[in-house]
Design a protein around this motif. Structure first.
Motif, PDB file in Angstrom:
ATOM      1  N   THR A  42     -39.426  15.107   9.315  1.00 43.05           N
ATOM      2  CA  THR A  42     -40.189  14.243   8.651  1.00 43.05           C
ATOM      3  C   THR A  42     -39.573  13.103   8.646  1.00 43.05           C
ATOM      4  O   THR A  42     -38.439  12.987   9.164  1.00 43.05           O
ATOM      5  CB  THR A  42     -40.383  14.775   7.177  1.00 43.05           C
ATOM      6  OG1 THR A  42     -39.231  14.724   6.551  1.00 43.05           O
ATOM      7  CG2 THR A  42     -41.003  16.012   7.009  1.00 43.05           C
ATOM      8  N   ASN A  43     -40.356  11.956   8.670  1.00 42.86           N
ATOM      9  CA  ASN A  43     -40.051  10.527   8.660  1.00 42.86           C
ATOM     10  C   ASN A  43     -39.099  10.088   7.727  1.00 42.86           C
ATOM     11  O   ASN A  43     -39.928   9.652   6.454  1.00 42.86           O
ATOM     12  CB  ASN A  43     -41.232   9.742   9.345  1.00 42.86           C
ATOM     13  CG  ASN A  43     -40.737   8.318   9.428  1.00 42.86           C
ATOM     14  OD1 ASN A  43     -39.802   7.814   9.348  1.00 42.86           O
ATOM     15  ND2 ASN A  43     -41.698   7.494  10.206  1.00 42.86           N
ATOM     16  N   LEU A  59     -43.845  14.695   1.780  1.00 39.74           N
ATOM     17  CA  LEU A  59     -44.014  15.522   3.023  1.00 39.74           C
ATOM     18  C   LEU A  59     -43.285  16.940   2.989  1.00 39.74           C
ATOM     19  O   LEU A  59     -42.420  16.921   2.249  1.00 39.74           O
ATOM     20  CB  LEU A  59     -43.335  14.497   4.094  1.00 39.74           C
ATOM     21  CG  LEU A  59     -43.989  13.379   4.086  1.00 39.74           C
ATOM     22  CD1 LEU A  59     -43.030  12.378   5.412  1.00 39.74           C
ATOM     23  CD2 LEU A  59     -45.169  13.098   4.814  1.00 39.74           C
ATOM     24  N   ASP A 108     -40.506   7.913   3.902  1.00 38.25           N
ATOM     25  CA  ASP A 108     -40.247   8.391   2.678  1.00 38.25           C
ATOM     26  C   ASP A 108     -39.446   7.389   1.972  1.00 38.25           C
ATOM     27  O   ASP A 108     -39.734   7.149   0.818  1.00 38.25           O
ATOM     28  CB  ASP A 108     -39.212   9.658   2.795  1.00 38.25           C
ATOM     29  CG  ASP A 108     -39.052  10.318   1.404  1.00 38.25           C
ATOM     30  OD1 ASP A 108     -39.956  10.609   0.754  1.00 38.25           O
ATOM     31  OD2 ASP A 108     -37.713  10.880   1.176  1.00 38.25           O
ATOM     32  N   VAL A 157     -43.036  22.520  10.936  1.00 42.30           N
ATOM     33  CA  VAL A 157     -42.579  21.270  10.530  1.00 42.30           C
ATOM     34  C   VAL A 157     -41.006  21.319  11.017  1.00 42.30           C
ATOM     35  O   VAL A 157     -40.265  22.203  10.697  1.00 42.30           O
ATOM     36  CB  VAL A 157     -42.624  20.650   9.166  1.00 42.30           C
ATOM     37  CG1 VAL A 157     -41.879  19.515   8.995  1.00 42.30           C
ATOM     38  CG2 VAL A 157     -44.123  20.667   8.708  1.00 42.30           C
ATOM     39  N   LEU A 202     -45.488  10.388  10.219  1.00 42.40           N
ATOM     40  CA  LEU A 202     -44.819  11.253   8.745  1.00 42.40           C
ATOM     41  C   LEU A 202     -44.300  12.371   9.099  1.00 42.40           C
ATOM     42  O   LEU A 202     -43.293  12.726   8.586  1.00 42.40           O
ATOM     43  CB  LEU A 202     -46.216  11.381   8.201  1.00 42.40           C
ATOM     44  CG  LEU A 202     -46.980  10.385   7.618  1.00 42.40           C
ATOM     45  CD1 LEU A 202     -48.286  10.626   7.009  1.00 42.40           C
ATOM     46  CD2 LEU A 202     -46.167   9.582   6.712  1.00 42.40           C
ATOM     47  N   LEU A 203     -45.066  13.401  10.325  1.00 45.75           N
ATOM     48  CA  LEU A 203     -44.097  14.387  10.535  1.00 45.75           C
ATOM     49  C   LEU A 203     -44.173  14.943  11.857  1.00 45.75           C
ATOM     50  O   LEU A 203     -45.018  14.700  12.740  1.00 45.75           O
ATOM     51  CB  LEU A 203     -44.388  15.667   9.426  1.00 45.75           C
ATOM     52  CG  LEU A 203     -46.085  15.888   9.075  1.00 45.75           C
ATOM     53  CD1 LEU A 203     -46.569  17.123  10.024  1.00 45.75           C
ATOM     54  CD2 LEU A 203     -46.103  16.020   7.698  1.00 45.75           C
TER      55      LEU A 203
END
Length: 127
Positions: free
Chosen positions: A79-80, A43, A84, A76, A100-101
């Motif tokens: 992020t998660n 990501l 990850d 962004v 995800l983001l």
């Protein structure tokens, strides 16, 4: 359970949930199913600019490597880390813990994305 009709979608199988000017982005259950068991996500870092339709990350599964496309122009903001650390969460809860983001966007841009009915028509199912 997330209300799937409240989300917006892309033809590249991402979903978007808007909260103010922050868009939370993930891949749909349809995409997660087609990819198979997800084993790695790559990501973009916080602060990275995104361009709608451009590749902004990768999702690797036991079957293949798929590209993650930015659904919107923006930046962004998060992020998660859970996805990850444990990419399987994207398969088990794609509309929840498997996000995800998060991208700071112009909320007006979200309206151009697909609604649930249009996404289901695109995939030919009740994806």
């Amino acid at each position: 359970m997330t209300d799937l009709t409240s989300l917006k979608y892309t033809a590249e199988h991402e979903w978007v949930a808007l909260d103010g000017d922050i868009a939370t982005v993930g891949i749909t259950d349809y995409a997660a199913d087609k990819l198979g068991d997800i084993v790695y996500v790559d990501l973009p870092a916080a602060g990275t600019a995104t361009t709608a339709g451009a590749v902004c990350g990768e999702i690797e599964s036991t079957k293949s490597v798929g590209e993650l496309f930015a659904p919107l122009d923006g930046e962004v903001v998060e992020t998660n880390a859970d996805a990850d650390a444990d990419p399987a969460v994207v398969n088990s809860d794609p509309f929840g813990a498997g996000w995800l983001l998060k991208i700071r966007v112009d909320p007006a841009d979200v309206e151009a994305l697909l609604d649930r009915a249009a996404y289901e028509a695109l995939t030919g199912s009740d994806a």
